[in-house]
Design a protein around this motif. Structure first.
Motif, PDB file in Angstrom:
ATOM      1  N   ASN A 111     127.256  15.944  69.753  1.00 24.18           N
ATOM      2  CA  ASN A 111     126.579  16.992  68.989  1.00 24.18           C
ATOM      3  C   ASN A 111     126.169  16.461  67.620  1.00 24.18           C
ATOM      4  OD1 ASN A 111     125.559  19.371  67.986  1.00 24.18           O
ATOM      5  ND2 ASN A 111     127.322  20.611  68.528  1.00 24.18           N
ATOM      6  N   PRO A 112     125.086  15.674  67.583  1.00 28.36           N
ATOM      7  CA  PRO A 112     124.567  15.224  66.284  1.00 28.36           C
ATOM      8  C   PRO A 112     123.853  16.398  65.625  1.00 28.36           C
ATOM      9  CG  PRO A 112     123.162  14.437  68.045  1.00 28.36           C
ATOM     10  CD  PRO A 112     124.306  15.154  68.705  1.00 28.36           C
ATOM     11  N   VAL A 113     124.580  17.147  64.854  1.00 26.22           N
ATOM     12  CA  VAL A 113     124.109  18.430  64.313  1.00 26.22           C
ATOM     13  C   VAL A 113     122.749  18.266  63.636  1.00 26.22           C
ATOM     14  CG1 VAL A 113     124.637  20.281  62.682  1.00 26.22           C
ATOM     15  CG2 VAL A 113     126.467  19.228  64.036  1.00 26.22           C
ATOM     16  N   GLY A 114     121.819  19.122  64.024  1.00 24.55           N
ATOM     17  CA  GLY A 114     120.488  19.101  63.433  1.00 24.55           C
ATOM     18  C   GLY A 114     119.493  18.206  64.146  1.00 24.55           C
ATOM     19  N   ALA A 115     119.945  17.407  65.111  1.00 29.72           N
ATOM     20  CA  ALA A 115     119.043  16.436  65.738  1.00 29.72           C
ATOM     21  C   ALA A 115     118.007  17.077  66.635  1.00 29.72           C
ATOM     22  CB  ALA A 115     119.856  15.414  66.540  1.00 29.72           C
ATOM     23  N   TRP A 116     118.420  18.119  67.370  1.00 31.53           N
ATOM     24  CA  TRP A 116     117.566  18.616  68.447  1.00 31.53           C
ATOM     25  C   TRP A 116     116.990  20.002  68.138  1.00 31.53           C
ATOM     26  CZ3 TRP A 116     117.125  14.192  70.301  1.00 31.53           C
ATOM     27  CH2 TRP A 116     118.210  13.370  70.579  1.00 31.53           C
ATOM     28  N   SER A 117     115.707  20.176  68.460  1.00 34.81           N
ATOM     29  CA  SER A 117     115.060  21.482  68.332  1.00 34.81           C
ATOM     30  C   SER A 117     114.870  22.147  69.681  1.00 34.81           C
ATOM     31  CB  SER A 117     113.697  21.340  67.643  1.00 34.81           C
ATOM     32  OG  SER A 117     113.848  20.870  66.320  1.00 34.81           O
ATOM     33  N   ALA A 118     115.194  21.416  70.757  1.00 35.88           N
ATOM     34  CA  ALA A 118     115.072  21.963  72.110  1.00 35.88           C
ATOM     35  C   ALA A 118     115.907  21.105  73.045  1.00 35.88           C
ATOM     36  CB  ALA A 118     113.614  21.967  72.567  1.00 35.88           C
ATOM     37  N   PRO A 119     116.457  21.681  74.109  1.00 37.09           N
ATOM     38  CA  PRO A 119     117.244  20.896  75.068  1.00 37.09           C
ATOM     39  C   PRO A 119     116.466  19.728  75.648  1.00 37.09           C
ATOM     40  CG  PRO A 119     117.557  23.235  75.467  1.00 37.09           C
ATOM     41  CD  PRO A 119     116.454  23.120  74.458  1.00 37.09           C
ATOM     42  N   GLU A 120     115.160  19.919  75.855  1.00 36.96           N
ATOM     43  CA  GLU A 120     114.356  18.866  76.471  1.00 36.96           C
ATOM     44  C   GLU A 120     114.356  17.587  75.643  1.00 36.96           C
ATOM     45  OE1 GLU A 120     113.320  22.719  78.176  1.00 36.96           O
ATOM     46  OE2 GLU A 120     113.457  22.032  76.084  1.00 36.96           O
ATOM     47  N   GLN A 121     114.473  17.720  74.320  1.00 39.24           N
ATOM     48  CA  GLN A 121     114.540  16.527  73.467  1.00 39.24           C
ATOM     49  C   GLN A 121     115.814  15.740  73.751  1.00 39.24           C
ATOM     50  OE1 GLN A 121     114.165  18.003  69.455  1.00 39.24           O
ATOM     51  NE2 GLN A 121     111.987  18.490  69.678  1.00 39.24           N
ATOM     52  N   MET A 122     116.935  16.429  73.861  1.00 37.46           N
ATOM     53  CA  MET A 122     118.187  15.748  74.159  1.00 37.46           C
ATOM     54  C   MET A 122     118.159  15.121  75.551  1.00 37.46           C
ATOM     55  SD  MET A 122     122.130  17.099  74.377  1.00 37.46           S
ATOM     56  CE  MET A 122     121.954  17.674  76.078  1.00 37.46           C
ATOM     57  N   PHE A 123     117.617  15.843  76.532  1.00 37.03           N
ATOM     58  CA  PHE A 123     117.547  15.299  77.884  1.00 37.03           C
ATOM     59  C   PHE A 123     116.727  14.016  77.909  1.00 37.03           C
ATOM     60  CE2 PHE A 123     117.946  19.884  79.688  1.00 37.03           C
ATOM     61  CZ  PHE A 123     119.324  19.849  79.471  1.00 37.03           C
ATOM     62  N   ASP A 124     115.611  13.997  77.177  1.00 35.01           N
ATOM     63  CA  ASP A 124     114.771  12.803  77.146  1.00 35.01           C
ATOM     64  C   ASP A 124     115.505  11.650  76.475  1.00 35.01           C
ATOM     65  OD1 ASP A 124     112.081  11.589  77.673  1.00 35.01           O
ATOM     66  OD2 ASP A 124     112.140  11.338  75.494  1.00 35.01           O
ATOM     67  N   PHE A 125     116.244  11.942  75.417  1.00 32.20           N
ATOM     68  CA  PHE A 125     117.040  10.904  74.758  1.00 32.20           C
ATOM     69  C   PHE A 125     118.057  10.313  75.726  1.00 32.20           C
ATOM     70  CE2 PHE A 125     121.128  10.075  72.546  1.00 32.20           C
ATOM     71  CZ  PHE A 125     120.762   8.907  71.889  1.00 32.20           C
ATOM     72  N   VAL A 126     118.739  11.172  76.466  1.00 34.77           N
ATOM     73  CA  VAL A 126     119.756  10.701  77.405  1.00 34.77           C
ATOM     74  C   VAL A 126     119.119   9.870  78.514  1.00 34.77           C
ATOM     75  CG1 VAL A 126     121.411  11.434  79.173  1.00 34.77           C
ATOM     76  CG2 VAL A 126     121.405  12.549  76.935  1.00 34.77           C
ATOM     77  N   ARG A 127     118.029  10.365  79.075  1.00 37.54           N
ATOM     78  CA  ARG A 127     117.448   9.716  80.255  1.00 37.54           C
ATOM     79  C   ARG A 127     116.578   8.511  79.916  1.00 37.54           C
ATOM     80  NH1 ARG A 127     115.393  15.539  82.610  1.00 37.54           N
ATOM     81  NH2 ARG A 127     117.455  16.523  82.698  1.00 37.54           N
ATOM     82  N   ASN A 128     115.860   8.603  78.786  1.00 41.13           N
ATOM     83  CA  ASN A 128     114.853   7.577  78.488  1.00 41.13           C
ATOM     84  C   ASN A 128     115.018   6.901  77.126  1.00 41.13           C
ATOM     85  OD1 ASN A 128     113.361   8.317  80.936  1.00 41.13           O
ATOM     86  ND2 ASN A 128     112.808  10.172  79.815  1.00 41.13           N
ATOM     87  N   GLY A 129     115.913   7.424  76.303  1.00 38.38           N
ATOM     88  CA  GLY A 129     116.043   6.896  74.951  1.00 38.38           C
ATOM     89  C   GLY A 129     117.296   6.094  74.680  1.00 38.38           C
ATOM     90  N   GLY A 130     118.024   5.755  75.737  1.00 41.87           N
ATOM     91  CA  GLY A 130     119.230   4.940  75.565  1.00 41.87           C
ATOM     92  C   GLY A 130     120.526   5.707  75.634  1.00 41.87           C
ATOM     93  N   GLY A 131     120.465   7.048  75.749  1.00 46.96           N
ATOM     94  CA  GLY A 131     121.686   7.847  75.739  1.00 46.96           C
ATOM     95  C   GLY A 131     122.610   7.585  76.912  1.00 46.96           C
ATOM     96  N   LYS A 132     122.055   7.506  78.136  1.00 41.12           N
ATOM     97  CA  LYS A 132     122.925   7.306  79.303  1.00 41.12           C
ATOM     98  C   LYS A 132     123.578   5.931  79.264  1.00 41.12           C
ATOM     99  CE  LYS A 132     119.003   5.930  82.233  1.00 41.12           C
ATOM    100  NZ  LYS A 132     118.151   6.329  83.375  1.00 41.12           N
ATOM    101  N   GLU A 133     122.852   4.940  78.760  1.00 37.62           N
ATOM    102  CA  GLU A 133     123.435   3.606  78.635  1.00 37.62           C
ATOM    103  C   GLU A 133     124.586   3.607  77.636  1.00 37.62           C
ATOM    104  OE1 GLU A 133     119.395   3.241  80.299  1.00 37.62           O
ATOM    105  OE2 GLU A 133     120.179   4.247  78.520  1.00 37.62           O
ATOM    106  N   LEU A 134     124.411   4.327  76.520  1.00 41.31           N
ATOM    107  CA  LEU A 134     125.487   4.440  75.539  1.00 41.31           C
ATOM    108  C   LEU A 134     126.707   5.127  76.145  1.00 41.31           C
ATOM    109  CD1 LEU A 134     123.466   5.559  72.385  1.00 41.31           C
ATOM    110  CD2 LEU A 134     124.702   3.399  72.626  1.00 41.31           C
TER     111      LEU A 134
END
Length: 331
Positions: A99-122
């Motif tokens: 929960n990086p407070v303030g990072a996301w304005s919509a769930p879709e942004q977090m999902f994209d980070f996880v799937r395509n922005g390195g989140g799942k690898e982390l």
């Protein structure tokens, strides 16, 4: 044989293994999100033609909510559906990515980070050494914000008495100039009613509405601008590694599709609640510029959290790079 794995019958030697698995949730049986999660188990069964059957257990069924990581690693349960932040005591980076407070304005942004922005690898860099494999993420959604006074941007937070839990949420609001108070959720309504606080971090819009908070706090902010938890669906790594590729792919797809489904259901509930609001209630939606200002303030607290461990620094670097590349944060 790994827990949860059932060998194929001799009658069908070409049939891949079947898997009967037990996952434990961090939600109680009566929670609406637990009910939605049951739909995920049905998606898994359908996608795998019945080759994977998951029994989802309510919180505390086998072990405590903050013990499921060890239980999955040990094979006591096969997986968990849980808020990642529960395990930040073991690895602080899990708290930052959860929960990086303030990072996301919509769930879709977090999902994209996880799937395509390195989140799942982390996530897997942090979880696999403990014997877990991260399949994917979902979320109950971006929390709305409850307020008795109009809030249209960062400047309106100055001196605001608000309920915020200890940790990152409270630290970010304090950095933004507010005066956070640590109160249990059970005291939010009374504290707003008596003027102890003027605003509160609490839950989704529909939940806030159902609990009568808008009757006394008539200036909600929706969509919210601050808090959205990452809920991980992870599995015992040995079980995962024993699965054929098509089953692994089906599980990954099921989590991604379920995440979209869960968010859509909660958004529908929120929109229905808004449509039935009393005319005396004014919904405030922050502009992209104000959200970016709040995110910049939050970044100072992410930086402090980054110093907690090498993995925390890597989460911070990956998160900021994603936000910057996608125009969500100024360089």
């Amino acid at each position: 044989m790994t827990a949860g794995v059932v060998a194929a019958t001799l009658a069908f030697p070409v049939q891949a293994q079947d898997f009967s698995l037990r996952f434990q949730s961090s939600d109680p049986a009566g929670n609406p999100n637990f009910g939605l999660a049951q739909d995920w188990t049905e998606m898994v069964k359908e996608k795998t033609d019945g080759r994977v059957v998951i029994e989802l257990l309510p919180v505390e069924t086998i072990v405590a909510h903050n013990e499921t990581q060890d239980a999955v690693a040990a094979g006591i349960i096969d997986g968990h559906y849980t808020d990642t932040s529960y395990f930040s005591g073991r690895e602080p980076a899990l708290g930052l990515i959860a929960n990086p407070v303030g990072a996301w304005s919509a769930p879709e942004q977090m999902f994209d980070f996880v799937r395509n922005g390195g989140g799942k690898e982390l996530m897997n860099e942090m979880l696999e050494p403990y014997g877990l494999h991260f399949i994917g993420a979902t979320t109950p959604g971006l929390e709305a914000f409850v307020s008795k006074v109009p809030l249209d941007g960062v400047d309106d937070l100055q001196g605001l008495k608000l309920r915020a839990p200890e940790g990152m949420v409270q630290n970010v609001f304090a950095a933004a100039g507010a005066s956070p108070v640590n109160l249990p959720g059970s005291e939010v309504f009374t504290s707003l009613d008596k003027g102890v606080i003027d605003a509160a971090d609490y839950s989704t819009f529909a939940t806030n509405q159902s609990q009568g908070l808008h009757d006394i706090a008539k200036h909600p902010v929706y969509p919210g601008f601050h808090s959205m938890p990452l809920v991980e669906i992870s599995i015992n790594k040995g079980v995962w590694d024993s699965m054929p590729a098509d089953i692994q792919d089906a599980l990954t797809e099921s989590v991604n599709e379920y995440a979209e489904y869960q968010v859509a259901q909660i958004r529908k509930n929120d929109e229905e609640a808004i449509a039935n609001l009393d005319p005396s209630i004014t919904v405030h939606d922050w502009s992209d510029e104000e959200r970016a200002k709040f995110r910049a303030i939050a970044r100072s607290q992410w930086e402090k959290a980054a110093s907690a461990s090498p993995a925390s620094q890597k989460v911070y670097d990956t998160l900021v790079a994603y936000l910057t590349e996608n125009g969500l944060m100024a360089e």
